[in-house]
Design a protein around this motif. Sequence first.
Motif, PDB file in Angstrom:
ATOM      1  N   THR A  42       0.834  -1.200   0.000  1.00 43.82           N
ATOM      2  CA  THR A  42       0.000   0.000   0.000  1.00 43.82           C
ATOM      3  C   THR A  42       0.867   1.247   0.000  1.00 43.82           C
ATOM      4  N   LEU A  43       1.905   1.256   0.827  1.00 42.40           N
ATOM      5  CA  LEU A  43       2.795   2.418   0.902  1.00 42.40           C
ATOM      6  C   LEU A  43       3.539   2.639  -0.411  1.00 42.40           C
ATOM      7  N   ILE A  44       3.945   1.572  -1.061  1.00 39.88           N
ATOM      8  CA  ILE A  44       4.643   1.693  -2.348  1.00 39.88           C
ATOM      9  C   ILE A  44       3.713   2.320  -3.383  1.00 39.88           C
ATOM     10  N   ALA A  45       2.459   1.890  -3.393  1.00 35.13           N
ATOM     11  CA  ALA A  45       1.496   2.474  -4.328  1.00 35.13           C
ATOM     12  C   ALA A  45       1.284   3.958  -4.024  1.00 35.13           C
ATOM     13  N   GLU A  46       1.176   4.295  -2.755  1.00 31.27           N
ATOM     14  CA  GLU A  46       1.025   5.705  -2.369  1.00 31.27           C
ATOM     15  C   GLU A  46       2.269   6.504  -2.758  1.00 31.27           C
ATOM     16  N   MET A  47       3.430   5.887  -2.605  1.00 25.52           N
ATOM     17  CA  MET A  47       4.670   6.578  -2.926  1.00 25.52           C
ATOM     18  C   MET A  47       4.745   6.900  -4.417  1.00 25.52           C
ATOM     19  N   MET A  48       4.262   5.997  -5.250  1.00 26.82           N
ATOM     20  CA  MET A  48       4.280   6.238  -6.693  1.00 26.82           C
ATOM     21  C   MET A  48       3.536   7.527  -7.025  1.00 26.82           C
ATOM     22  N   GLY A  49       2.359   7.702  -6.443  1.00 25.16           N
ATOM     23  CA  GLY A  49       1.585   8.905  -6.681  1.00 25.16           C
ATOM     24  C   GLY A  49       2.228  10.139  -6.085  1.00 25.16           C
ATOM     25  N   SER A  50       2.810   9.982  -4.915  1.00 28.62           N
ATOM     26  CA  SER A  50       3.430  11.125  -4.238  1.00 28.62           C
ATOM     27  C   SER A  50       4.682  11.611  -4.949  1.00 28.62           C
ATOM     28  N   ILE A  51       5.399  10.710  -5.576  1.00 27.87           N
ATOM     29  CA  ILE A  51       6.587  11.114  -6.346  1.00 27.87           C
ATOM     30  C   ILE A  51       6.152  12.035  -7.486  1.00 27.87           C
ATOM     31  N   LYS A  52       5.085  11.640  -8.169  1.00 25.64           N
ATOM     32  CA  LYS A  52       4.582  12.435  -9.300  1.00 25.64           C
ATOM     33  C   LYS A  52       4.033  13.787  -8.836  1.00 25.64           C
ATOM     34  N   ALA A  53       3.467  13.837  -7.624  1.00 22.45           N
ATOM     35  CA  ALA A  53       2.797  15.046  -7.144  1.00 22.45           C
ATOM     36  C   ALA A  53       3.712  15.978  -6.345  1.00 22.45           C
TER      37      ALA A  53
END
Length: 122
Positions: A42-53
């Motif tokens: 879950t954290l890895i998926a959240e991190m993917m979005g946060s990197i872009k944002a």
Amino acid sequence: MAELDRILGEAQETHLLMQKAAKSTEERAVRDIVRLRTRFATLIAEMMGSIKADARLKARPEVAQEFESQFFEMRQALAQHQSKWRSTQIDEDHAGYRRSTDELGRKQDSFYNWAQKALSEL
């Protein structure tokens, strides 16, 4: 604190808990590992979005590209490790699993240290 920093911190904490569980000889260790893997995914998926944002990374495309590259390498190593070490394989070869988690742990530690340093310099 930016969202990416929070997620990196939680992911690193979860990673350390997985490392501890991997070294444990307690009966519940495998269940703990599976539970922590789910949280980590879950954290890895959240991190993917946060990197872009992340505004800091948006302002520095060259750092963003390196961040994504480093993140991809860590995710790839993690995926290979997890595909090899299902819960039944962990039970069958706990020593081999610990060796594999130690190697993966070094790669993850390297990513977290790099990421925190890179973000602190932005």
